[in-house]
Scaffold this motif. Sequence first.
Motif, mmCIF file in Angstrom:
data_model
loop_
_atom_site.group_PDB
_atom_site.id
_atom_site.type_symbol
_atom_site.label_atom_id
_atom_site.label_comp_id
_atom_site.label_asym_id
_atom_site.label_seq_id
_atom_site.Cartn_x
_atom_site.Cartn_y
_atom_site.Cartn_z
ATOM 1 N N LEU A 32 18.718 -79.721 109.255
ATOM 2 C CA LEU A 32 18.142 -78.646 108.439
ATOM 3 C C LEU A 32 16.985 -79.176 107.602
ATOM 4 N N ARG A 33 17.144 -80.355 107.050
ATOM 5 C CA ARG A 33 16.089 -80.943 106.225
ATOM 6 C C ARG A 33 14.856 -81.266 107.067
ATOM 7 N N LEU A 34 15.079 -81.632 108.319
ATOM 8 C CA LEU A 34 13.971 -81.940 109.216
ATOM 9 C C LEU A 34 13.286 -80.689 109.743
ATOM 10 N N GLY A 35 13.891 -79.529 109.516
ATOM 11 C CA GLY A 35 13.344 -78.297 110.064
ATOM 12 C C GLY A 35 13.814 -78.015 111.471
ATOM 13 N N GLU A 36 14.798 -78.774 111.972
ATOM 14 C CA GLU A 36 15.329 -78.560 113.308
ATOM 15 C C GLU A 36 16.300 -77.384 113.343
ATOM 16 N N LEU A 37 16.843 -77.004 112.190
ATOM 17 C CA LEU A 37 17.731 -75.856 112.086
ATOM 18 C C LEU A 37 17.193 -74.907 111.022
ATOM 19 N N ASP A 38 17.518 -73.626 111.156
ATOM 20 C CA ASP A 38 17.111 -72.636 110.167
ATOM 21 C C ASP A 38 18.173 -72.461 109.087
ATOM 22 N N LEU A 39 19.414 -72.807 109.417
ATOM 23 C CA LEU A 39 20.542 -72.473 108.547
ATOM 24 C C LEU A 39 21.737 -73.313 108.948
ATOM 25 N N VAL A 40 22.561 -73.688 107.972
ATOM 26 C CA VAL A 40 23.847 -74.331 108.243
ATOM 27 C C VAL A 40 24.916 -73.517 107.540
ATOM 28 N N VAL A 41 26.009 -73.225 108.255
ATOM 29 C CA VAL A 41 27.078 -72.391 107.714
ATOM 30 C C VAL A 41 28.392 -73.159 107.766
ATOM 31 N N GLY A 42 29.157 -73.114 106.680
ATOM 32 C CA GLY A 42 30.466 -73.753 106.673
ATOM 33 C C GLY A 42 30.819 -74.281 105.299
ATOM 34 N N ARG A 43 31.860 -75.066 105.270
ATOM 35 C CA ARG A 43 32.330 -75.688 104.036
ATOM 36 C C ARG A 43 31.637 -77.030 103.880
ATOM 37 N N MET A 44 30.796 -77.151 102.847
ATOM 38 C CA MET A 44 30.009 -78.387 102.731
ATOM 39 C C MET A 44 29.652 -78.725 101.294
ATOM 40 N N THR A 45 30.270 -78.082 100.319
ATOM 41 C CA THR A 45 29.859 -78.309 98.930
ATOM 42 C C THR A 45 30.079 -79.741 98.477
ATOM 43 N N GLU A 46 31.009 -80.457 99.124
ATOM 44 C CA GLU A 46 31.240 -81.849 98.737
ATOM 45 C C GLU A 46 30.269 -82.803 99.410
ATOM 46 N N ALA A 47 29.455 -82.300 100.330
ATOM 47 C CA ALA A 47 28.569 -83.163 101.109
ATOM 48 C C ALA A 47 27.434 -83.700 100.242
ATOM 49 N N ARG A 48 27.280 -85.012 100.228
ATOM 50 C CA ARG A 48 26.202 -85.631 99.460
ATOM 51 C C ARG A 48 24.833 -85.260 100.027
ATOM 52 N N GLU A 49 24.812 -84.901 101.326
ATOM 53 C CA GLU A 49 23.536 -84.649 101.988
ATOM 54 C C GLU A 49 22.882 -83.340 101.563
ATOM 55 N N ILE A 50 23.587 -82.482 100.783
ATOM 56 C CA ILE A 50 22.982 -81.219 100.368
ATOM 57 C C ILE A 50 21.780 -81.481 99.471
ATOM 58 N N ARG A 51 21.963 -82.280 98.465
ATOM 59 C CA ARG A 51 20.905 -82.677 97.531
ATOM 60 C C ARG A 51 19.883 -81.585 97.276
ATOM 61 N N ASP A 52 18.703 -81.684 97.899
ATOM 62 C CA ASP A 52 17.606 -80.766 97.593
ATOM 63 C C ASP A 52 17.642 -79.485 98.419
ATOM 64 N N LEU A 53 18.681 -79.271 99.214
ATOM 65 C CA LEU A 53 18.818 -78.038 99.971
ATOM 66 C C LEU A 53 19.457 -76.963 99.093
ATOM 67 N N THR A 54 19.393 -75.726 99.544
ATOM 68 C CA THR A 54 19.918 -74.610 98.760
ATOM 69 C C THR A 54 21.225 -74.118 99.359
ATOM 70 N N PHE A 55 22.294 -74.134 98.563
ATOM 71 C CA PHE A 55 23.618 -73.699 99.025
ATOM 72 C C PHE A 55 24.006 -72.402 98.331
ATOM 73 N N GLU A 56 24.487 -71.448 99.109
ATOM 74 C CA GLU A 56 24.956 -70.164 98.571
ATOM 75 C C GLU A 56 26.431 -69.986 98.906
ATOM 76 N N HIS A 57 27.263 -69.865 97.890
ATOM 77 C CA HIS A 57 28.706 -69.715 98.087
ATOM 78 C C HIS A 57 29.039 -68.339 98.654
ATOM 79 N N LEU A 58 29.964 -68.305 99.628
ATOM 80 C CA LEU A 58 30.441 -67.039 100.189
ATOM 81 C C LEU A 58 31.905 -66.782 99.846
ATOM 82 N N TYR A 59 32.755 -67.783 100.059
ATOM 83 C CA TYR A 59 34.187 -67.630 99.752
ATOM 84 C C TYR A 59 34.850 -69.003 99.793
ATOM 85 N N TYR A 60 36.086 -69.048 99.331
ATOM 86 C CA TYR A 60 36.857 -70.295 99.362
ATOM 87 C C TYR A 60 37.766 -70.311 100.590
ATOM 88 N N GLU A 61 37.821 -71.450 101.243
ATOM 89 C CA GLU A 61 38.632 -71.604 102.446
ATOM 90 C C GLU A 61 39.511 -72.849 102.320
#
Length: 305
Positions: A142-171
């Motif tokens: 996603l950071r490289l521009g190879e993907l438009d969007l990533v969906v799933g559980r990832m709030t603990e991922a260190r790789e988010i950093r400067d990306l934008t995360f929008e919460h949908l629900y808890y799983e």
Amino acid sequence: MLSPRIKLRHLQAFLEVAKHRSFARAAERLAISQPGVSKTIRELEDILGTELFERGAQGVALSQSGLTFLRHAGPAIRTLEEGISAVGDAHQGARWLRVGALSTVESRLLPTAIRRWQAIQSADRVGVNVVAGRSAFLLSQLRLGELDLVVGRMTEAREIRDLTFEHLYYEPLMLVVRAGHPLAGIEPLAPGRLTDFPWVIPPPQTTLRQQVDSFCVRHSLDLPAQLLETLSLPISHRYTQDGDAIWVAPREAVIDDLEAGRVVELALRLEQQGGSVGLCTNASMEPSLALEGFCEVLREVAAER
């Protein structure tokens, strides 16, 4: 203003080295010599006046300046590719989305959203390319521009950093076994009994595995000798159904089987609330109308839970 000294070959070489963390593999991908890649990267660093990579015995890693440059170079190349593709496909009305999918949304959320989004499109052809994998890989794409969007559980991922995360629900992650398993229906269930059976768990270096490790620490457990480490839902499902394994599974992945009585949740919570499932985008990329529409459908499907 873009420096006229920066050429497309500089950006392509930079992105390939950033992606593969290797000058040799970048050279293979670009079909040029390794010295040629090194020379191109040195030229780019001279133009920018900073080092983009840190060289070490284990290969190369992006410097802080390299990370900053990557946030803009990746999406820029991706936008250029989309423009070229749009010109070539304009007469066909082609539209494509490239979506990264984590295992937490592969069973219900994402398939439902894709069907609904495609159903409300006009007569234009609609294509969705879904790439499954670990959060670290998908977020790097996603950071490289190879993907438009990533969906799933990832709030603990260190790789988010400067990306934008929008919460949908808890799983939540759940401990499930086949119907008729020796531990099914036992309540209260002593944590120590879990290690008498094989486990199916997420691989190391994943956000889901962090929760498994935390659970083991809380209950003073060692992982059993028999382990199946995988993110594959079909493999996990069959392995669990055909034996006595305990599957650490996202709720979405087993909800149909739970409702049908094919699997049973053990009377021992791995998590209380669960992790935040949501959508992650690259703010440096200009969102297309297709992407905005798909994100809105994802929100609607998530809200119906």
